[in-house]
Scaffold this motif. Structure first.
Motif, mmCIF file in Angstrom:
data_model
loop_
_atom_site.group_PDB
_atom_site.id
_atom_site.type_symbol
_atom_site.label_atom_id
_atom_site.label_comp_id
_atom_site.label_asym_id
_atom_site.label_seq_id
_atom_site.Cartn_x
_atom_site.Cartn_y
_atom_site.Cartn_z
ATOM 1 N N SER A 1 0.651 -1.163 -0.069
ATOM 2 C CA SER A 1 0.048 -0.079 -0.176
ATOM 3 C C SER A 1 0.822 1.208 0.147
ATOM 4 C CB SER A 1 -1.075 -0.029 1.273
ATOM 5 O OG SER A 1 -0.391 0.161 2.449
ATOM 6 N N ASP A 2 2.085 0.928 0.526
ATOM 7 C CA ASP A 2 2.839 2.372 0.376
ATOM 8 C C ASP A 2 3.635 2.429 -1.265
ATOM 9 O OD1 ASP A 2 2.786 2.982 2.950
ATOM 10 O OD2 ASP A 2 5.057 2.554 3.473
ATOM 11 N N GLY A 3 3.253 1.411 -2.327
ATOM 12 C CA GLY A 3 3.537 1.602 -3.594
ATOM 13 C C GLY A 3 4.783 1.113 -3.982
ATOM 14 N N TYR A 4 5.249 -0.005 -3.124
ATOM 15 C CA TYR A 4 6.463 -0.610 -3.674
ATOM 16 C C TYR A 4 6.362 -1.642 -4.863
ATOM 17 C CZ TYR A 4 9.390 1.476 -0.098
ATOM 18 O OH TYR A 4 10.005 2.318 0.745
ATOM 19 N N ASP A 5 7.288 -1.485 -5.860
ATOM 20 C CA ASP A 5 7.091 -2.301 -7.174
ATOM 21 C C ASP A 5 7.524 -3.851 -6.627
ATOM 22 O OD1 ASP A 5 6.713 0.028 -8.585
ATOM 23 O OD2 ASP A 5 8.845 0.483 -8.340
ATOM 24 N N ILE A 6 8.566 -3.886 -5.825
ATOM 25 C CA ILE A 6 9.004 -5.251 -5.735
ATOM 26 C C ILE A 6 8.976 -5.464 -4.183
ATOM 27 C CG2 ILE A 6 10.887 -6.902 -6.051
ATOM 28 C CD1 ILE A 6 11.651 -5.334 -8.455
ATOM 29 N N VAL A 7 8.425 -6.694 -3.600
ATOM 30 C CA VAL A 7 8.701 -6.981 -2.290
ATOM 31 C C VAL A 7 9.519 -8.058 -2.019
ATOM 32 C CG1 VAL A 7 7.622 -7.452 -0.070
ATOM 33 C CG2 VAL A 7 6.575 -5.822 -1.660
ATOM 34 N N TRP A 8 10.632 -8.109 -1.370
ATOM 35 C CA TRP A 8 11.371 -9.453 -1.264
ATOM 36 C C TRP A 8 11.163 -10.064 0.345
ATOM 37 C CZ3 TRP A 8 17.110 -9.205 -0.088
ATOM 38 C CH2 TRP A 8 17.836 -10.530 0.010
ATOM 39 N N THR A 9 10.714 -11.049 0.513
ATOM 40 C CA THR A 9 10.606 -11.928 1.703
ATOM 41 C C THR A 9 11.943 -12.630 1.663
ATOM 42 O OG1 THR A 9 9.120 -13.376 1.176
ATOM 43 C CG2 THR A 9 8.249 -11.299 2.073
ATOM 44 N N HIS A 10 12.778 -12.400 2.837
ATOM 45 C CA HIS A 10 13.828 -13.150 2.792
ATOM 46 C C HIS A 10 13.893 -14.194 4.004
ATOM 47 C CE1 HIS A 10 18.042 -13.780 2.731
ATOM 48 N NE2 HIS A 10 18.524 -13.237 3.636
ATOM 49 N N GLY A 11 13.682 -15.551 3.441
ATOM 50 C CA GLY A 11 13.380 -16.560 4.499
ATOM 51 C C GLY A 11 12.294 -17.482 3.735
ATOM 52 N N SER A 12 12.178 -18.827 3.820
ATOM 53 C CA SER A 12 11.340 -19.677 3.445
ATOM 54 C C SER A 12 10.226 -19.519 4.267
ATOM 55 C CB SER A 12 11.933 -20.838 3.117
ATOM 56 O OG SER A 12 11.995 -21.753 4.270
ATOM 57 N N GLN A 13 10.177 -19.037 5.611
ATOM 58 C CA GLN A 13 9.008 -19.158 6.619
ATOM 59 C C GLN A 13 8.171 -18.272 6.130
ATOM 60 O OE1 GLN A 13 12.310 -17.891 7.132
ATOM 61 N NE2 GLN A 13 12.546 -17.018 8.904
ATOM 62 N N PHE A 14 8.343 -17.182 5.152
ATOM 63 C CA PHE A 14 7.725 -16.187 4.564
ATOM 64 C C PHE A 14 7.049 -16.640 3.340
ATOM 65 C CE2 PHE A 14 10.702 -12.964 6.927
ATOM 66 C CZ PHE A 14 10.024 -13.311 8.085
ATOM 67 N N TYR A 15 7.260 -17.808 2.762
ATOM 68 C CA TYR A 15 6.800 -17.865 1.396
ATOM 69 C C TYR A 15 5.391 -17.930 1.259
ATOM 70 C CZ TYR A 15 5.967 -19.614 -3.182
ATOM 71 O OH TYR A 15 5.556 -19.800 -4.387
ATOM 72 N N ALA A 16 4.796 -18.688 2.376
ATOM 73 C CA ALA A 16 3.296 -18.956 2.317
ATOM 74 C C ALA A 16 2.502 -17.706 2.173
ATOM 75 C CB ALA A 16 2.646 -19.742 3.333
ATOM 76 N N ALA A 17 2.907 -16.666 3.258
ATOM 77 C CA ALA A 17 2.318 -15.338 3.174
ATOM 78 C C ALA A 17 2.344 -14.521 2.059
ATOM 79 C CB ALA A 17 2.869 -14.574 4.372
#
Ligand SMILES: Nc1ncnc2c1ncn2[C@@H]1O[C@H](COP(=O)(O)OP(=O)(O)OP(=O)(O)O)[C@@H](O)[C@H]1O
Ligand SMILES: Nc1ncnc2c1ncn2[C@@H]1O[C@H](COP(=O)(O)OP(=O)(O)OP(=O)(O)O)[C@@H](O)[C@H]1O
Ligand SMILES: [Mg+2]
Ligand SMILES: [Mg+2]
Lengths: 531, 350, 310, 310
Positions: free
Chosen positions: C65-81
């Motif tokens: 919602s802040d308008g970022y183009d790419i969001v990278w989640t670092h860690g496989s625990q975040f994959y599902a979300a």
């Protein structure tokens, strides 16, 4: 007087929030004097003495000792100035031994180990000299109140006080013990102490004090010598009026008379002699067995009977099973054997709430511990015990608006000195706390009322008030079990009197046949006459 | 640990108190702002995001409500036993066991219709939480084991327990984190609106009203408070104190357990390690700030939820390190307490 | 790196979500480094650290919602979300991490496969050649499927080596609990293990301290993610080193080229490498190099087996 | 025999943080101040202790600086609860938050993002001549670092002070019944302040010991709930120094045993083994009613002029 006064307090002012507890009080005590400090509940006696002892910091005023001004900002200062105080409620470290409580904080304890032989010898000597016998190695929380009282006095004496304050010391003592205490006080005065004695008992005051000061509503109203004082004048000064009694029956006369200490109780009681009740039996206790907190049996098969409208007085020195008896017959303490029947209903084994529901109401001896919710309002305290009754509810929920209104009414009916129904019970003075407890008890419309030391620490007006309430309850058919250490009170109020000694009832005297000294002997076990 | 009784509350007193509280929150942010400036960051951007995150987007508001639920429930788990003078420090363990029970039913009963399964999941959570606090209550009443000790220890047991469930019983192999497989669709709480607010918010709202009323105006609520004020006097006057304190613990645990089940059925759809977040501490703080007053709990909790959601926004928008948020929270708490002291000092002088 | 996104400032904005503090000198520091390496006049970056799994969905949403183009989640625990949020926001591109290849990957998600099992194989080879007691140990944090796959890869390597070496394994319950890792490693040593293969984050620092108590040459330790040889150079056997900078750069380039979904497996030469300590005998070192080579050439595939280790 | 020595060798250092922090807790508790900030203060101690050792060189300095930082936190708690009479529980929790944040912030400011964790030397052991030659006992007890000796000497000293000196008699009276103590001239305010400051300093030292004996570096999660367990330990030990030592031995022993069981490959899921210390403590508490008494005025603030306190 050529000598400077031992103590001179001038212009002492103390306020607690909106309450002006002391309003420019002057107070003077001579050397080697026993000075009585009298006044109704909440008059400011304890507050004045707490200021002297450094527990309260006065808003204004000065203190002089032997002519020299002193600043007492803390109890440490007071001790250094050789002021000692026995507090109205004991200030003791319960898990400590007697010895530890006495030496705590003293210089003697600082130099050596606290249980060193020197301190021990010194305390033993003091207790012999003043007749204050204690076991130095007993743990304080296991001791009966009478002994704990002695510990408090020894604490003050051990610190070599020149001014000793005793705040209502006799409330916990049997007549013989009071005599012993007064003998000790005399011995102290002979050794150059000045003693300030706070009490509500005018007879005691007149018996031991050289001079007395009367306080009312935070002000000193008079200081008189024993020679000038009469019981009537003192009582009138305290109450602020000549007591207007319009006696309608014998008991009320008795109440008023005893309260003001005018006549011997025996004479009064004799006036209404021989009236043996023939009303139906309301309460029947048979073979009652009860343990104390340490699970040692205190009552070994006790029997008693009360008829409707009857008052049974139990005289006795505390520690002989009073607490156990009072708690057992009010359903607070579990019964190990026997039966308690109210009418034809067996109550033994039932939950406390069931006893309460059946109309058994208990006014405990230790108000602070057993009687009130200190951090709750008067409204809530008055509700305690009837929170499940439909009287206080509307649509299944407690009706707080109505409860507050009832509290307002009660405060005025029972003349409770408080800052409205929202005032916290713990902030009230001792006498006013008792009024709250009694108001609550009577609101239950008791069938069986158990009163344990109901007027201990109460002033004349309050005492009289309690007697009137008891009288009103009995006229409505309630029966009353009165356990009290105040023999006058027992004799005055009771239709029948028995003494409790070592968990057994000794003797029985009906109204008019009472004999002060016979009962006194039974109380301390000299009359081994089983019923 | 003392003085949990609610202060007298007339309208002016209430407004006065609110003003003081607002002042303390401001003061805390001021000090926090100084720290942020010292770190070479922009405090204006940081604080702007704290305030706006919850209210500028529908998503932010929903997230705030969703965070509010477990905070309120954990606050009740703390304050209900506290009324009787008992300290339940075990809300997180109770929440986790409640979640475990909920997830167990949600997975095994996934064939049941939602009308049956959703209530069953919630009830399982309630029972799970109650069982967990019940252990502490039993040890307390029967053996006199201090409840602070037992509830703290049971938290640690619960951590291992859910780790076991998530690793061996219903593990989600792809999660990269100890988590169970999702519960059945039918176990999920219905949502309302867009973005969806789950029904747990409504349940919590109703429960708050019920608890507020019960604590204030039922005999049991009164008895609980009486027991807390003076257990001896309470029992002399017919209140069964040990039964009540045990009951208070049980209800507290049950409420926390419900929180766990709602987190499962409303937010996560499964049980995962760390789902207790810092709800225990936040719940305690809310309970203490509300002075144990059940009616005030949901309001205070909302403020804390806004702060929590806003706090992580502060990190996102201004790169304020997460630990500054902790410091600001601590300051808010301290200044709130301090404002009480100052207010009563000034009050007694006038 | 301040302020919300203002239009037109940058060509692309990337947000990173990290599970721990970026000061950890480990997995999250790697992530932060990769992200900050990207930062330039054209690329705006921001990150959140110490994000708990239960909170990650909200944090991602906020970046969106802040308008970022790419969001990278670092860690496989975040994959599902990540996948879940991605489905809601088709306009934003996401980079998630996984252990293996996810089953249903949304159209706007790049997956980085961390491929732990593959890189652990050479460590098994090393341990088999290095051990004198014939007993080696795996020291993990949480008993997760990816760590099972590492254990199975080690077993495979040991079996392939033909040495008579026994592998035991311990999980401390927390990747970052340094103290417990120290205690566990100490016990493993006293139990006769002479090689400890760690799969920990910060916990490894503790394990180092335990291994260092033994005589040089009698005990070895291997580590994961970053070069931690400085903790105990004489006992240091090897690291599998990760580097997210290059992979991230490559992925972002592809995203900007319009490739909004893809699969990127980290492997030797492409984000990972094995570093063998100077003290390790040449024979063992050679065996490791050989294993790495065979994997790189495709001659050897390490089986991905995430089944529970009994 | 070796088994026993190996086991005890792990237990003794594991006890030290518990002993130091728990003695600190009962020190303030015996004066009536119920501190609940331990977890945060231990983390702060670990951080500050490490940072001071790292930047100033030398563990002794580190321990002292940690103690000073802890003492400062204690001073805030003491003044807030005595002079201002703020709720002990709330202030304690606030300080828990604040110290937790401060610990990480200081580390971030001084160390920052790096891929190589900074390291300090671990504490050296100092065998006590003669005593350390005694078989088993000597090895285990008298060949330790100085902090171990300090912890045990402190425990004995505290016991002696509390139960054998008149200052101790005065001291304990403050936590039992401050009004009674006050009425006998004991300075309640001063006693509470020094006990809380000293107590909190000990708690911080307990935290500082962790990086110095186990890891050589600071990590955020390294205290791992020990601070909360210390509160449980104070109750378990009935707020008495000698019982607290026994309780710490029990905690540490169970903890080491749990890892031991895993290393020994016991076929129980490790989560159940890890539960052991907590469950065992609960069971012990069932029999602890004889000694598990707490100070009568614990957790309450004293106000001389209020009838409600004391
Ligand atoms: N600590 C306190 N806080 C608030 N009010 C107090 C405090 N101490 C005394 N007061 C108030 O001051 C007044 C005087 O009380 P005090 O205890 O001195 O009476 P007293 O003469 O000793 O009565 P009693 O005979 O009942 O003991 C009362 O109104 C009481 O409520
Ligand atoms: N491990 C021990 N080492 C030395 N003395 C001990 C030990 N255990 C018990 N004691 C003895 O017990 C006494 C204190 O222990 P205890 O647990 O009875 O305390 P207490 O006096 O009841 O404490 P409190 O009343 O303050 O709670 C000491 O004076 C000591 O003589
Ligand atoms: Mg008085
Ligand atoms: Mg004892």
């Amino acid at each position: 007087m050529t000598e400077a006064p031992r103590l001179q307090m001038t212009g002492i002012v103390k306020t607690f929030g909106p309450v002006r507890a002391l309003n420019s009080v002057d107070f003077e005590v001579a050397p080697r004097e026993v000075h009585g400090l009298l006044g109704g509940n909440g008059a400011g006696k304890t507050t004045l003495m707490n200021v002297l002892y450094g527990l309260y910091r006065a808003d204004a005023g000065t203190i002089e000792l032997d002519g020299a001004p002193v600043t007492v900002a803390s109890p440490g200062d007071a001790i250094a100035a050789r002021i000692g105080m026995v507090h109205q409620t004991f200030l003791q470290i319960e898990p400590y031994t007697v010895l530890e409580n006495i030496v705590l904080g003293t210089k003697a304890a600082r130099g050596e180990r606290f249980d060193g032989p020197k301190a021990r010898a010194e305390i033993t000597e003091l207790s012999e000299r003043f007749g204050l016998e204690v076991d130095l190695d007993a743990v304080v929380e296991d001791l009966p109140v009478g002994v704990r009282q002695r510990v408090e006095i020894l604490k003050a004496l051990y610190r070599r006080s020149r001014v000793l304050i005793l705040d209502e010391p006799t409330t916990n003592l049997a007549p013989q013990e009071v005599d012993a205490l007064f003998a000790s006080i005399r011995a102290m005065v002979d050794e150059d102490l000045s003693v300030i004695l706070i009490t509500h008992k005018i007879r005691e005051t007149l018996g031991v004090c050289d001079r007395m000061t009367v306080m009312r509503e935070g002000q000193r109203v008079a200081t008189v010598t024993r020679a000038e004082a009469t019981a009537e004048s003192l009582a009138a000064t305290m109450i602020g009026e000549t007591p207007v009694t319009d006696p309608t029956d014998g008991e009320e006369v008795a109440a008023a008379v005893v309260a003001t200490g005018l006549a011997s109780a025996d004479e009064v009681a004799a006036a209404d002699a021989g009236a043996v009740s023939t009303a139906p039996v309301a309460v029947r206790v048979t073979g009652l067995r009860v343990d104390n907190d340490q699970r040692v049996e205190q009552l070994h098969g006790l029997d008693l009977e009360l008829r409707e409208g009857e008052v049974l007085g139990i005289a006795g020195v505390s520690g002989n099973g009073q607490v156990e008896l009072a708690e057992a017959v009010s359903g607070v303490r579990p019964i190990t054997g026997g039966s308690v029947r109210l009418g034809d209903r067996e109550l033994a084994g039932a939950a406390t709430s069931a006893w309460l529901g059946a109309g058994v109401v208990y006014v405990p001896e230790d108000r602070h511990r057993d009687g009130i919710l200190p951090t709750s309002s008067i409204t809530e305290n008055l509700l305690l015990g009837s929170q499940r009754s439909t009287r206080v509810k509307s649509r299944g929920l407690i009706d707080w608006k109505a409860a507050r209104q009832r509290a307002v009414d009660t405060i005025s009916d029972f003349s409770i000195r408080a800052n409205g129904p929202g005032a916290l019970a713990g902030d009230l003075s001792g006498g006013n706390i008792q009024r709250v407890i009694l108001a609550r008890a009577f609101a239950h419309h008791p069938r069986f009322l158990v009163l344990h030391n109901p007027t201990r620490g109460l002033d004349l007006k309050s005492t009289e008030f309690v007697y009137e309430q008891v009288d009103a309850a009995t006229r409505e058919g309630a029966c009353v079990l009165l356990l009290s250490e105040d023999l006058d009170e027992v004799i005055t109020l009771s239709d029948r009197v028995a003494a409790l000694y070592s968990g057994r009832l000794i003797g029985e005297w009906t109204r008019g046949q009472t004999d002060h000294y016979a009962i006194g002997r039974a109380m301390i076990g000299l009359e081994a006459q089983d019923v | 640990m003392s003085e949990v009784a609610a202060p007298p509350s007339t309208t002016t007193a209430r407004v006065n108190r609110a003003a003081w509280y607002a002042g303390s929150v401001l003061a805390a942010f001021l000090v926090g702002g100084i720290v942020i400036v010292l770190l070479g960051l922009n405090p204006v951007v940081a604080f702007e995001s704290v305030i706006t995150t919850s209210f500028s987007t529908g998503f932010g508001f929903v997230e705030t409500l969703h965070k509010w639920v477990p905070i309120v429930l954990c606050a009740y788990a703390f304050t209900i036993p506290l009324a009787s003078g008992k300290f339940n420090i075990g809300a997180e363990g109770q929440l986790l066991v409640g979640a475990t029970a909920g997830v167990a039913l949600g997975i095994t009963g996934s064939d049941l219709p939602p009308l049956l399964l959703v209530p069953a999941v919630l009830i399982a959570g309630v029972l799970g939480g109650a069982v967990w606090s019940g252990i502490a209550a039993f040890l307390m009443v029967r053996f006199g084991v201090n409840e602070i000790l037992s509830t703290v220890l049971l938290n640690f047991v619960a951590f291992e327990l859910i780790d076991y469930v998530a690793s061996y019983v219903w593990p989600d192999r792809g999660a990269g984190h100890p988590a169970t497989i999702p519960v059945g669709e039918n176990a999920m709480l219905p949502g309302f609106g867009e973005p969806a607010v789950h029904a747990g918010v409504l349940i919590t709202l109703l429960l708050s009203v019920a608890i507020g009323l019960a604590m204030r105006s039922t005999a049991a609520g009164f008895e609980l408070r009486a027991t807390g004020a003076n257990p001896r006097a309470a029992s002399v006057h017919g209140i069964r104190t040990s039964r009540l304190t045990a009951g208070g613990m049980l209800v507290g645990g049950a409420v926390a357990g419900l929180g766990g089940a709602i987190e499962v059925a409303g937010v996560h759809g499964n049980m995962l390690e760390g789902m207790q977040s810092n709800f225990l501490i936040l719940g305690i703080i809310v309970g203490l700030m509300a002075r144990g007053n059940a009616v005030a709990v949901p309001f205070v909790a909302f403020g804390i939820a806004v702060l929590e959601v806003g706090a992580s926004a502060m990190q996102r928008s201004a790169q304020v390190p997460i630990e500054v948020v902790l410091i600001v929270e601590a300051l808010i708490l301290l200044f709130l307490m301090l404002s009480d002291v100052l207010r009563s000092k000034l009050g007694s002088r006038s | 790196s301040c302020g919300a996104i203002e239009e037109g400032d940058h060509e692309v904005s990337i947000a990173g979500v990290f599970s721990g503090p970026t000061t950890d000198a480990d997995y999250n520091a790697l992530g932060a480094k990769a992200l900050l390496d990207m930062e330039s006049d054209e690329v705006k970056v921001a990150y959140s650290e110490s994000v708990e799994v239960p909170d990650v969905e909200r944090v991602i949403e906020e970046y969106v919602s802040d308008g970022y183009d790419i969001v990278w989640t670092h860690g496989s625990q975040f994959y599902a979300a990540t996948a879940k949020v991605a489905a809601r926001h088709p306009d934003v591109t996401f980079i998630g991490e996984f252990d293996g290849k996810p089953k249903d990957q949304p159209e706007n998600v790049w997956v980085i496969d961390r491929n732990f099992h593959t890189v652990f194989y050479p460590l098994g080879t090393l341990a088999a050649h290095l051990s004198q007691t014939g007993r080696v140990a795996y020291l993990g944090g949480l008993s997760l499927p990816f760590s099972y796959s590492e254990v199975h890869a080690l077993e495979q390597a040991i079996a392939d080596s033909g040495e008579d070496v026994q592998l035991s394994r311990v999980w401390t319950g927390d990747f970052n609990d340094t103290v417990r890792a120290q205690q566990a490693a100490a016990q493993l040593m006293s139990d006769g293990n002479d090689i400890v293969i760690t799969s920990l984050n910060l916990g490894v620092v503790g394990a180092f301290q335990a291994v260092k108590q033994e005589d040089v040459g009698d005990a070895w330790i291997t580590v994961k993610y970053t070069d931690k040889s400085a903790n105990g150079p004489e006992h240091y056997a090897a690291s599998v080193i990760y580097d997210f900078s290059e992979p991230l750069q490559k992925i972002v380039d592809q995203i900007q080229a319009g490739e909004r979904s893809g699969y990127f497996a980290l492997t030797f030469g492409d984000g990972t490498s094995v570093d063998v300590g100077d003290e390790v005998p040449a024979e063992a070192k050679a065996a490791v190099d050989d294993a790495v080579q065979r994997i790189e050439s495709g001659e050897l595939t390490v089986e991905l087996d995430q089944s529970e280790v009994k | 025999m070796n088994e026993v020595v190996g086991f005890l060798a792990l237990v003794i250092p594991a006890m030290v943080p518990f002993v130091l922090a728990a003695q600190g807790t009962i020190l303030s508790g015996r004066a009536g101040v119920f501190n609940v900030s331990q977890e945060g203060v231990m983390v702060l101690g670990a951080s500050v202790g490490f940072l001071a050792s790292f930047t100033l060189g030398g563990n002794t300095i580190g321990l002292l600086v940690a103690a000073a930082a802890g003492g400062l936190v204690g001073l805030i708690l003491a003044l807030a609860t005595t002079a201002l009479r703020m709720d002990q529980f709330v202030v304690g929790l606030a300080l828990y938050f604040a110290t937790l944040g401060l610990a990480s912030l200081l580390y971030r400011v001084i160390v920052g993002v790096t891929l190589e964790p900074p390291l300090i030397e671990l504490l050296e052991t100092y065998p006590i001549p003669l005593l350390s030659d005694i078989p088993i006992v000597g090895e285990v007890l008298f060949d330790q670092d100085l902090v171990v000796y300090f912890a045990f000497a402190l425990s004995f000293g505290l016991w002696w002070f509390m139960y054998r000196t008149s200052a101790g008699l005065r001291f304990r009276s403050v936590g039992e019944n401050p009004k009674a103590a006050d009425s006998l001239g004991v300075n309640v305010f001063r006693t509470r302040v020094w006990a809380t400051v000293a107590g909190s300093a000990l708690v911080a030292m307990g935290g500082a010991y962790l990086p110095m004996v186990y890891t050589g570096t600071f990590t955020e999660g390294m205290v791992a709930g020990r601070g909360w367990l210390v509160i449980a330990l104070a109750f378990l030990g009935g707020w008495r120094p000698h019982y607290v030592v026994a309780g710490a031995a029990f905690f540490a022993g169970m903890d080491v045993l749990a890892l031991r069981a895993q290393v020994a490959d016991i076929a129980i899921p490790h989560q159940f083994v890890m539960m052991l210390p907590y469950v065992a403590t609960l069971i012990v508490m069932i029999f602890a009613f004889r000694w598990a008494r707490q100070p009568g005025f614990l957790g309450n603030n004293y106000d001389r002029e209020s009838r409600l306190s004391g």
